[in-house]
Design a protein around this motif. Structure first.
Motif, PDB file in Angstrom:
ATOM      1  N   VAL A 113      -0.198   9.662  15.320  1.00 30.66           N
ATOM      2  CA  VAL A 113      -0.370   9.511  13.875  1.00 30.66           C
ATOM      3  C   VAL A 113       0.326   8.232  13.430  1.00 30.66           C
ATOM      4  O   VAL A 113       1.235   7.741  14.101  1.00 30.66           O
ATOM      5  CB  VAL A 113       0.208  10.719  13.091  1.00 30.66           C
ATOM      6  CG1 VAL A 113      -0.495  12.015  13.492  1.00 30.66           C
ATOM      7  CG2 VAL A 113       1.709  10.847  13.288  1.00 30.66           C
ATOM      8  N   THR A 114      -0.111   7.697  12.280  1.00 29.05           N
ATOM      9  CA  THR A 114       0.544   6.522  11.717  1.00 29.05           C
ATOM     10  C   THR A 114       0.263   6.423  10.231  1.00 29.05           C
ATOM     11  O   THR A 114      -0.709   7.000   9.737  1.00 29.05           O
ATOM     12  CB  THR A 114       0.091   5.222  12.426  1.00 29.05           C
ATOM     13  OG1 THR A 114       0.972   4.155  12.055  1.00 29.05           O
ATOM     14  CG2 THR A 114      -1.334   4.845  12.056  1.00 29.05           C
ATOM     15  N   ASN A 115       1.119   5.690   9.558  1.00 30.00           N
ATOM     16  CA  ASN A 115       0.881   5.314   8.161  1.00 30.00           C
ATOM     17  C   ASN A 115       0.920   3.795   8.024  1.00 30.00           C
ATOM     18  O   ASN A 115       1.062   3.265   6.933  1.00 30.00           O
ATOM     19  CB  ASN A 115       1.888   5.985   7.216  1.00 30.00           C
ATOM     20  CG  ASN A 115       3.331   5.620   7.539  1.00 30.00           C
ATOM     21  OD1 ASN A 115       3.606   4.871   8.470  1.00 30.00           O
ATOM     22  ND2 ASN A 115       4.258   6.165   6.764  1.00 30.00           N
ATOM     23  N   LYS A 116       0.800   3.107   9.154  1.00 29.52           N
ATOM     24  CA  LYS A 116       0.844   1.646   9.182  1.00 29.52           C
ATOM     25  C   LYS A 116      -0.569   1.067   9.152  1.00 29.52           C
ATOM     26  O   LYS A 116      -1.354   1.296  10.077  1.00 29.52           O
ATOM     27  CB  LYS A 116       1.566   1.137  10.435  1.00 29.52           C
ATOM     28  CG  LYS A 116       2.961   1.687  10.635  1.00 29.52           C
ATOM     29  CD  LYS A 116       3.900   1.296   9.529  1.00 29.52           C
ATOM     30  CE  LYS A 116       5.303   1.833   9.801  1.00 29.52           C
ATOM     31  NZ  LYS A 116       6.170   1.764   8.662  1.00 29.52           N
ATOM     32  N   PRO A 117      -0.927   0.309   8.127  1.00 30.95           N
ATOM     33  CA  PRO A 117      -2.258  -0.303   8.064  1.00 30.95           C
ATOM     34  C   PRO A 117      -2.477  -1.298   9.207  1.00 30.95           C
ATOM     35  O   PRO A 117      -1.536  -1.919   9.710  1.00 30.95           O
ATOM     36  CB  PRO A 117      -2.260  -1.026   6.714  1.00 30.95           C
ATOM     37  CG  PRO A 117      -1.202  -0.337   5.911  1.00 30.95           C
ATOM     38  CD  PRO A 117      -0.150   0.066   6.907  1.00 30.95           C
ATOM     39  N   ILE A 171     -10.730  14.052  17.960  1.00 31.46           N
ATOM     40  CA  ILE A 171     -10.632  14.393  16.534  1.00 31.46           C
ATOM     41  C   ILE A 171      -9.919  13.257  15.821  1.00 31.46           C
ATOM     42  O   ILE A 171      -8.841  12.821  16.236  1.00 31.46           O
ATOM     43  CB  ILE A 171      -9.842  15.688  16.290  1.00 31.46           C
ATOM     44  CG1 ILE A 171     -10.354  16.815  17.159  1.00 31.46           C
ATOM     45  CG2 ILE A 171      -9.937  16.090  14.823  1.00 31.46           C
ATOM     46  CD1 ILE A 171      -9.583  18.099  16.969  1.00 31.46           C
ATOM     47  N   LEU A 172     -10.532  12.785  14.739  1.00 31.50           N
ATOM     48  CA  LEU A 172      -9.929  11.757  13.897  1.00 31.50           C
ATOM     49  C   LEU A 172      -9.593  12.388  12.550  1.00 31.50           C
ATOM     50  O   LEU A 172     -10.410  13.097  11.970  1.00 31.50           O
ATOM     51  CB  LEU A 172     -10.884  10.576  13.733  1.00 31.50           C
ATOM     52  CG  LEU A 172     -11.325   9.901  15.037  1.00 31.50           C
ATOM     53  CD1 LEU A 172     -12.306   8.772  14.752  1.00 31.50           C
ATOM     54  CD2 LEU A 172     -10.129   9.402  15.843  1.00 31.50           C
ATOM     55  N   PHE A 173      -8.367  12.139  12.078  1.00 34.92           N
ATOM     56  CA  PHE A 173      -7.851  12.745  10.858  1.00 34.92           C
ATOM     57  C   PHE A 173      -7.531  11.654   9.838  1.00 34.92           C
ATOM     58  O   PHE A 173      -7.073  10.575  10.224  1.00 34.92           O
ATOM     59  CB  PHE A 173      -6.525  13.470  11.125  1.00 34.92           C
ATOM     60  CG  PHE A 173      -6.553  14.511  12.204  1.00 34.92           C
ATOM     61  CD1 PHE A 173      -6.539  15.863  11.887  1.00 34.92           C
ATOM     62  CD2 PHE A 173      -6.531  14.152  13.554  1.00 34.92           C
ATOM     63  CE1 PHE A 173      -6.512  16.824  12.882  1.00 34.92           C
ATOM     64  CE2 PHE A 173      -6.510  15.116  14.550  1.00 34.92           C
ATOM     65  CZ  PHE A 173      -6.499  16.458  14.213  1.00 34.92           C
ATOM     66  N   ALA A 174      -7.689  11.966   8.554  1.00 37.22           N
ATOM     67  CA  ALA A 174      -7.299  11.008   7.517  1.00 37.22           C
ATOM     68  C   ALA A 174      -6.898  11.725   6.236  1.00 37.22           C
ATOM     69  O   ALA A 174      -7.570  12.653   5.796  1.00 37.22           O
ATOM     70  CB  ALA A 174      -8.440  10.043   7.223  1.00 37.22           C
ATOM     71  N   ASP A 175      -5.789  11.280   5.679  1.00 35.70           N
ATOM     72  CA  ASP A 175      -5.409  11.618   4.303  1.00 35.70           C
ATOM     73  C   ASP A 175      -5.421  10.282   3.571  1.00 35.70           C
ATOM     74  O   ASP A 175      -4.468   9.507   3.660  1.00 35.70           O
ATOM     75  CB  ASP A 175      -4.037  12.271   4.252  1.00 35.70           C
ATOM     76  CG  ASP A 175      -3.587  12.570   2.825  1.00 35.70           C
ATOM     77  OD1 ASP A 175      -4.144  11.998   1.868  1.00 35.70           O
ATOM     78  OD2 ASP A 175      -2.648  13.380   2.668  1.00 35.70           O
ATOM     79  N   THR A 176      -6.516   9.991   2.889  1.00 29.18           N
ATOM     80  CA  THR A 176      -6.651   8.686   2.243  1.00 29.18           C
ATOM     81  C   THR A 176      -5.729   8.545   1.037  1.00 29.18           C
ATOM     82  O   THR A 176      -5.365   7.435   0.683  1.00 29.18           O
ATOM     83  CB  THR A 176      -8.108   8.436   1.821  1.00 29.18           C
ATOM     84  OG1 THR A 176      -8.544   9.487   0.955  1.00 29.18           O
ATOM     85  CG2 THR A 176      -9.015   8.375   3.049  1.00 29.18           C
ATOM     86  N   LYS A 177      -5.348   9.654   0.429  1.00 28.23           N
ATOM     87  CA  LYS A 177      -4.425   9.587  -0.714  1.00 28.23           C
ATOM     88  C   LYS A 177      -3.038   9.144  -0.267  1.00 28.23           C
ATOM     89  O   LYS A 177      -2.400   8.311  -0.903  1.00 28.23           O
ATOM     90  CB  LYS A 177      -4.337  10.938  -1.430  1.00 28.23           C
ATOM     91  CG  LYS A 177      -5.595  11.314  -2.180  1.00 28.23           C
ATOM     92  CD  LYS A 177      -5.403  12.641  -2.899  1.00 28.23           C
ATOM     93  CE  LYS A 177      -6.697  13.058  -3.594  1.00 28.23           C
ATOM     94  NZ  LYS A 177      -6.546  14.392  -4.218  1.00 28.23           N
ATOM     95  N   ALA A 178      -2.570   9.720   0.839  1.00 27.03           N
ATOM     96  CA  ALA A 178      -1.226   9.396   1.336  1.00 27.03           C
ATOM     97  C   ALA A 178      -1.231   8.174   2.243  1.00 27.03           C
ATOM     98  O   ALA A 178      -0.170   7.609   2.530  1.00 27.03           O
ATOM     99  CB  ALA A 178      -0.643  10.585   2.086  1.00 27.03           C
ATOM    100  N   ALA A 182       4.701  15.020   8.088  1.00 27.06           N
ATOM    101  CA  ALA A 182       6.026  14.381   8.158  1.00 27.06           C
ATOM    102  C   ALA A 182       5.979  12.945   7.632  1.00 27.06           C
ATOM    103  O   ALA A 182       7.006  12.401   7.202  1.00 27.06           O
ATOM    104  CB  ALA A 182       6.542  14.393   9.596  1.00 27.06           C
ATOM    105  N   LEU A 183       4.776  12.337   7.621  1.00 22.25           N
ATOM    106  CA  LEU A 183       4.610  10.981   7.087  1.00 22.25           C
ATOM    107  C   LEU A 183       4.141  10.990   5.628  1.00 22.25           C
ATOM    108  O   LEU A 183       3.838   9.937   5.072  1.00 22.25           O
ATOM    109  CB  LEU A 183       3.607  10.197   7.941  1.00 22.25           C
ATOM    110  CG  LEU A 183       4.056   9.842   9.356  1.00 22.25           C
ATOM    111  CD1 LEU A 183       2.930   9.134  10.104  1.00 22.25           C
ATOM    112  CD2 LEU A 183       5.310   8.980   9.333  1.00 22.25           C
TER     113      LEU A 183
END
Length: 196
Positions: free
Chosen positions: A35-39, A53-60, A87-88
């Protein structure tokens, strides 16, 4: 950029790693999800019948990728990926997941001992198996099982409906290669990235 493409050394586990920077090929951790939150970083999963499986929370602004074969799915790789995303800063209600091309039930024959593993863990898992034409063999619904595990984890998940075994013009398949006694098989790559 090519150096932003990140893969892990997949071992059919339920383990997840948080990625903050691209990994060099010789420093890949032995896990099956990230997982990451780094663009700008592409998380890539390799498969040849197992489920990417690919996951996305576009809001966060949090993404994830998981390799979900039957071992990882039973072991909790999906739940663990969702927890790592949370956790991110991700929220279950905002996470969307897509299960990419994987082997379909029509092409995934297993023995009774395989089925027993699932049913002994939870009798409701029996619905993912139908008898095959061979005695004491069953056809296993891997996509159905994986999607159900995602839903039990509290997220929405859909399967693309593409079978790696059946569509040999577009997908690699470990099982198809094995049935044909071929020497090697390729891997499909499924990737997700947050835009800068």
């Amino acid at each position: 950029a090519p150096e932003a493409l990140t893969t892990v050394y997949q071992v059919h586990s339920a383990d997840v790693v948080t990625i903050d920077a691209p990994l060099s090929p010789d420093a890949r951790p032995r896990v099956d999800a990230m997982v990451t939150n780094k663009p700008g970083m592409a998380l890539a999963i390799l498969t040849a019948d197992c489920g990417p499986i690919l996951f996305a929370d576009t809001k966060a602004g949090v993404i994830g990728g998981a390799h979900a074969g039957w071992k990882g799915a039973v072991g909790g790789v999906i739940t663990n990926t969702v927890a790592a995303m949370e956790a991110l800063g991700a929220s279950k209600s905002d996470i969307t997941a897509v299960l990419g091309p994987c082997i379909s039930q029509q092409n995934y024959e297993v023995g009774d001992e395989f089925r027993a593993r699932f049913v002994n863990a939870d009798t409701a898992n029996g619905r993912f198996f139908v008898p095959s034409q061979k005695v004491a063999h069953f056809m296993f619904d891997l996509p159905g099982f994986v999607v159900e595990q995602a839903r039990r984890s509290g997220i929405d998940c859909q399967w693309t409906g593409q079978c790696t075994y059946a569509d040999e013009d577009r997908f690699f398949s470990y099982r198809r290669t094995t049935h044909r006694n071929e020497t090697d098989y390729g891997r499909g790559l499924s990737a997700i990235v947050l835009k800068d």
